[in-house]
Design an enzyme around this catalytic site. Structure first.
Site, PDB file in Angstrom:
ATOM      1  N   GLU A  40      27.365  23.488  53.781  1.00  0.00           N
ATOM      2  CA  GLU A  40      28.206  23.057  54.921  1.00  0.00           C
ATOM      3  C   GLU A  40      27.044  22.564  55.870  1.00  0.00           C
ATOM      4  OE1 GLU A  40      29.885  25.614  58.657  1.00  0.00           O
ATOM      5  OE2 GLU A  40      30.017  26.324  56.894  1.00  0.00           O
ATOM      6  N   ARG A  44      26.432  19.727  64.804  1.00  0.00           N
ATOM      7  CA  ARG A  44      25.959  19.882  66.117  1.00  0.00           C
ATOM      8  C   ARG A  44      24.973  18.865  66.483  1.00  0.00           C
ATOM      9  NH1 ARG A  44      25.381  26.556  65.631  1.00  0.00           N
ATOM     10  NH2 ARG A  44      27.331  27.138  65.090  1.00  0.00           N
ATOM     11  N   THR A  68      31.640  23.355  62.154  1.00  0.00           N
ATOM     12  CA  THR A  68      31.864  23.316  63.334  1.00  0.00           C
ATOM     13  C   THR A  68      32.609  22.162  63.680  1.00  0.00           C
ATOM     14  OG1 THR A  68      29.291  24.251  63.452  1.00  0.00           O
ATOM     15  CG2 THR A  68      30.387  23.948  65.618  1.00  0.00           C
ATOM     16  N   LYS A 128      37.083  32.007  57.244  1.00  0.00           N
ATOM     17  CA  LYS A 128      35.977  32.177  57.676  1.00  0.00           C
ATOM     18  C   LYS A 128      35.843  33.472  58.590  1.00  0.00           C
ATOM     19  CE  LYS A 128      32.148  30.159  60.414  1.00  0.00           C
ATOM     20  NZ  LYS A 128      31.527  28.687  60.853  1.00  0.00           N
TER      21      LYS A 128
END
Length: 319
Positions: A40, A44, A68, A128
């Protein structure tokens, strides 16, 4: 193979923040070599989309998630770059629905009953669980098993290698993710050998191999029952009767029917039989299709290897 089936069979999802897109290919190659063809890449910094694109160009077999994801723009950028699945820290319905419309699997953050039920309402069963330690850890996950027996979780959030085994022993944990495989510093300084070592250690923790019991082929129903009863009597163990075999405690299984192995079998416990079968197959070791044991929920309980140890068959069994 379906993305979440793959993730479950691997058990580990390296979660990475890329220092530079040029390092994405070498990292992917290292993970594939180590037996973890999944990662993953977090959105960011400005390298995320280009890093995904670089990996999919050089290693199309790599399963790459975009993490994210907070906005529709990020989602669209990730999918355009070639992301195989989407990960969000929380549950945002517009992102979940958009991913569904685009036909891309999504792993949304769901830790409360309301969030899980919202996800189930949108047809999801894998979530998640983030941040896992702050949100109650294994104790909280076990509490969710009762009302949501068909839900599975990928746990993330500051996990350390030393903490992994407890999570893998929790039934509804599909996989564990984090930077314990490849930290920002390790990637930036191209410590590929260290990352390989991290992979090997995490894989073994996810498998949890240990001796479960020894089986004895007794040649018939009466002999199997008598043998189990005698072993139980000698050691003060419980004599547990079954249709095909009797147990003396948890350590000795006495077979009432013919099973593989002239003398019997050695059972090796594992946290996931599916994961163990994939791992063994990667080493050229195959299982006997006839002797797969499947539970009502579709998960594998046990599987016999084609290979034997002297006169003993070997099988893996769910711990």
């Amino acid at each position: 193979m379906e993305v979440f089936q793959l993730i479950g069979e691997l058990g580990i999802v390296p979660v990475v923040q890329m220092p530079a897109k040029e390092l994405a290919g070498p990292l992917a190659g290292t993970l594939i070599k180590a037996g973890l063809p999944v990662m993953e890449i977090m959105f960011r910094n400005g390298h995320a989309a280009e890093s995904i694109r670089a990996v999919k160009k050089e290693y199309p077999q790599m399963c790459v998630g975009a993490g994210t994801i907070l906005t529709i723009d990020q989602l669209d950028s990730a999918i355009e770059a070639g992301a195989d699945f989407i990960v969000t820290p929380g549950y945002k319905e517009e992102i979940v629905k958009r991913a569904g419309q685009m036909g891309v699997p999504i792993l949304p953050g769901c830790v409360t009953p309301s969030e899980i039920e919202n996800g189930m309402g949108d047809g999801l069963s894998v979530f998640k669980y983030f941040p896992v330690k702050a949100m109650g850890g294994c104790a909280a996950l076990r509490e969710l098993e009762g009302p949501y027996p068909n839900s599975r979780f990928v746990v993330t959030g500051g996990l350390k290698m030393s903490e992994l085994e407890e999570y893998f022993s929790t039934k509804n944990v599909l996989a564990a993710g984090g930077d314990f495989i490849a930290s920002f510093d390790e990637i930036e300084h191209e410590r590929w050998e260290q990352i390989e070592e991290n992979c090997a250690q995490a894989i073994q923790l996810s498998l949890g191999f240990q001796l479960a019991h020894v089986g004895i082929n007794c040649g018939g129903s009466g002999d199997g029952e008598k043998t189990a009863a005698r072993v139980a009597e000698i050691f003060g163990l419980a004599h547990c009767k079954g249709a095909k075999s009797d147990f003396a405690g948890n350590a000795v299984e006495c077979m009432k029917e013919d099973f593989p192995g002239k003398a019997g079998h050695i059972a090796i416990g594992t946290y996931s039989v599916e994961r163990a079968v994939r791992y063994l197959k990667s080493k050229g070791i195959h299982i006997r299709e006839r002797y797969r044991n499947i539970a009502e929920d579709g998960t594998m309980i046990a599987a016999y290897l084609e290979e034997e140890a002297e006169s003993f068959a070997i099988h893996v069994v769910r711990r």
